[in-house]
Design a protein around this motif. Structure first.
Motif, PDB file in Angstrom:
ATOM      1  N   TYR A  84      29.861  -8.429  61.365  1.00 45.77           N
ATOM      2  CA  TYR A  84      29.428  -8.003  62.776  1.00 45.77           C
ATOM      3  C   TYR A  84      30.239  -6.805  63.510  1.00 45.77           C
ATOM      4  N   HIS A  85      31.612  -7.004  63.750  1.00 43.27           N
ATOM      5  CA  HIS A  85      32.416  -5.806  63.477  1.00 43.27           C
ATOM      6  C   HIS A  85      33.462  -5.067  62.710  1.00 43.27           C
ATOM      7  N   SER A  86      32.660  -5.239  61.358  1.00 41.14           N
ATOM      8  CA  SER A  86      32.439  -4.664  59.932  1.00 41.14           C
ATOM      9  C   SER A  86      31.942  -3.621  60.122  1.00 41.14           C
ATOM     10  N   ILE A  87      30.446  -4.180  60.891  1.00 42.08           N
ATOM     11  CA  ILE A  87      29.312  -2.849  60.323  1.00 42.08           C
ATOM     12  C   ILE A  87      29.596  -1.665  61.993  1.00 42.08           C
ATOM     13  N   GLN A  88      30.074  -2.059  63.040  1.00 46.83           N
ATOM     14  CA  GLN A  88      30.461  -1.727  64.285  1.00 46.83           C
ATOM     15  C   GLN A  88      31.477  -0.461  63.528  1.00 46.83           C
ATOM     16  N   ILE A  89      32.811  -1.074  62.819  1.00 42.17           N
ATOM     17  CA  ILE A  89      34.075  -0.632  62.695  1.00 42.17           C
ATOM     18  C   ILE A  89      33.336   0.987  61.581  1.00 42.17           C
ATOM     19  N   SER A  90      32.491   0.762  60.459  1.00 38.21           N
ATOM     20  CA  SER A  90      32.347   1.026  59.866  1.00 38.21           C
ATOM     21  C   SER A  90      31.120   2.196  60.725  1.00 38.21           C
ATOM     22  N   MET A  91      29.937   2.751  61.242  1.00 37.40           N
ATOM     23  CA  MET A  91      29.621   3.135  62.322  1.00 37.40           C
ATOM     24  C   MET A  91      30.236   4.629  62.540  1.00 37.40           C
ATOM     25  N   LEU A  92      31.418   3.367  63.305  1.00 34.93           N
ATOM     26  CA  LEU A  92      32.140   4.320  64.659  1.00 34.93           C
ATOM     27  C   LEU A  92      32.910   5.130  63.296  1.00 34.93           C
ATOM     28  N   HIS A  93      33.694   4.824  62.781  1.00 31.54           N
ATOM     29  CA  HIS A  93      34.163   5.971  60.834  1.00 31.54           C
ATOM     30  C   HIS A  93      33.182   6.806  60.656  1.00 31.54           C
ATOM     31  N   ASP A  94      32.154   6.825  60.429  1.00 30.37           N
ATOM     32  CA  ASP A  94      31.330   7.745  59.908  1.00 30.37           C
ATOM     33  C   ASP A  94      31.020   8.658  61.047  1.00 30.37           C
ATOM     34  N   LYS A  95      30.892   8.405  62.324  1.00 32.11           N
ATOM     35  CA  LYS A  95      31.010   9.823  63.348  1.00 32.11           C
ATOM     36  C   LYS A  95      32.183   9.777  63.874  1.00 32.11           C
ATOM     37  N   ILE A  96      33.095   9.599  63.992  1.00 33.63           N
ATOM     38  CA  ILE A  96      34.118  10.145  63.436  1.00 33.63           C
ATOM     39  C   ILE A  96      34.726  10.850  62.227  1.00 33.63           C
ATOM     40  N   LYS A  97      33.993  10.676  61.659  1.00 34.11           N
ATOM     41  CA  LYS A  97      34.639  11.642  60.229  1.00 34.11           C
ATOM     42  C   LYS A  97      33.219  13.148  61.168  1.00 34.11           C
ATOM     43  N   GLU A  98      32.210  12.478  61.157  1.00 33.56           N
ATOM     44  CA  GLU A  98      31.336  13.941  61.417  1.00 33.56           C
ATOM     45  C   GLU A  98      31.780  14.618  62.329  1.00 33.56           C
ATOM     46  N   LEU A  99      32.216  14.312  62.962  1.00 33.53           N
ATOM     47  CA  LEU A  99      32.803  14.293  64.538  1.00 33.53           C
ATOM     48  C   LEU A  99      33.699  15.752  64.090  1.00 33.53           C
ATOM     49  N   SER A 100      34.939  15.181  62.949  1.00 33.28           N
ATOM     50  CA  SER A 100      36.188  16.187  62.934  1.00 33.28           C
ATOM     51  C   SER A 100      35.791  17.125  62.138  1.00 33.28           C
ATOM     52  N   GLN A 101      34.371  16.664  61.388  1.00 34.11           N
ATOM     53  CA  GLN A 101      34.539  17.546  59.827  1.00 34.11           C
ATOM     54  C   GLN A 101      33.581  19.046  60.847  1.00 34.11           C
ATOM     55  N   PHE A 102      32.949  18.824  61.749  1.00 33.77           N
ATOM     56  CA  PHE A 102      31.901  19.604  63.196  1.00 33.77           C
ATOM     57  C   PHE A 102      33.033  20.292  64.066  1.00 33.77           C
ATOM     58  N   VAL A 103      34.337  19.796  64.185  1.00 33.81           N
ATOM     59  CA  VAL A 103      35.364  20.654  65.483  1.00 33.81           C
ATOM     60  C   VAL A 103      36.229  21.144  64.200  1.00 33.81           C
ATOM     61  N   ALA A 104      36.187  21.100  62.808  1.00 31.07           N
ATOM     62  CA  ALA A 104      37.085  21.327  61.622  1.00 31.07           C
ATOM     63  C   ALA A 104      35.818  22.914  61.357  1.00 31.07           C
ATOM     64  N   LEU A 105      35.204  22.961  61.823  1.00 28.70           N
ATOM     65  CA  LEU A 105      34.186  24.053  61.315  1.00 28.70           C
ATOM     66  C   LEU A 105      34.247  25.129  62.320  1.00 28.70           C
ATOM     67  N   ARG A 106      34.232  24.364  63.354  1.00 24.10           N
ATOM     68  CA  ARG A 106      33.806  24.933  64.480  1.00 24.10           C
ATOM     69  C   ARG A 106      35.135  26.135  64.817  1.00 24.10           C
ATOM     70  N   ASP A 107      36.148  25.607  64.413  1.00 27.11           N
ATOM     71  CA  ASP A 107      37.149  25.985  65.194  1.00 27.11           C
ATOM     72  C   ASP A 107      38.029  27.045  63.636  1.00 27.11           C
ATOM     73  N   SER A 108      36.921  26.720  62.959  1.00 29.62           N
ATOM     74  CA  SER A 108      37.086  27.775  62.122  1.00 29.62           C
ATOM     75  C   SER A 108      36.603  28.806  61.787  1.00 29.62           C
ATOM     76  N   GLY A 109      35.612  28.663  62.796  1.00 27.99           N
ATOM     77  CA  GLY A 109      34.115  30.144  63.053  1.00 27.99           C
ATOM     78  C   GLY A 109      33.290  30.328  62.168  1.00 27.99           C
ATOM     79  N   ASP A 110      33.274  29.554  61.234  1.00 23.68           N
ATOM     80  CA  ASP A 110      31.665  29.056  60.139  1.00 23.68           C
ATOM     81  C   ASP A 110      30.734  29.205  60.883  1.00 23.68           C
ATOM     82  N   TYR A 111      30.951  27.469  61.711  1.00 22.51           N
ATOM     83  CA  TYR A 111      29.704  27.181  62.152  1.00 22.51           C
ATOM     84  C   TYR A 111      29.033  27.968  63.842  1.00 22.51           C
ATOM     85  N   PRO A 112      27.771  27.861  62.991  1.00 25.31           N
ATOM     86  CA  PRO A 112      27.525  28.854  65.011  1.00 25.31           C
ATOM     87  C   PRO A 112      27.326  28.005  65.401  1.00 25.31           C
TER      88      PRO A 112
END
Length: 120
Positions: A84-112
């Motif tokens: 159960y904890h492995s599943i939770q960690i995997s889900m949080l890992h995916d969310k962190i990856k998605e958020l960091s990609q969003f922040v990187a795109l937003r800071d680069s100015g390529d994302y609306p």
């Protein structure tokens, strides 16, 4: 089960129950995880108060040595908690990856500005 051992296991169960409650009160553990741990401590209290219950359950399942059934059940619960904890960690890992990609795109100015990761 000898009387001294019975009281010792009962004391361990009560201590574990109190420790889980104190973790909950201090917000060190969330409510979802507390339910599993409180259930485990209640199970410890029930088995320590009624040792014959473990013998009856072992006989019903076909286990010759009742403490080995307790060990098997404990291992299964810990394995499920680990999964159960492995599943939770995997889900949080995916969310962190998605958020960091969003922040990187937003800071680069390529994302609306008005789009968020949930808008995809």
């Amino acid at each position: 089960m000898p009387s001294l051992l019975k009281w010792f296991v009962l004391l361990i169960g009560l201590s574990f129950f109190g420790f889980v409650l104190s973790l909950l009160v201090r917000k060190k553990i969330n409510e979802k995880n507390t339910i599993v741990w409180l259930g485990s401590s209640i199970l410890i209290l029930i088995v320590s108060a009624n040792p014959k219950l473990l013998d009856v359950l072992a006989r019903a399942v076909g286990v010759d040595y009742p403490p080995s059934l307790l060990f098997l059940l404990s291992m299964m619960v810990l394995l499920l908690l680990n999964l159960y904890h492995s599943i939770q960690i995997s889900m949080l890992h995916d969310k962190i990856k998605e958020l960091s990609q969003f922040v990187a795109l937003r800071d680069s100015g390529d994302y609306p500005e008005e789009k968020t990761p949930e808008d995809k």
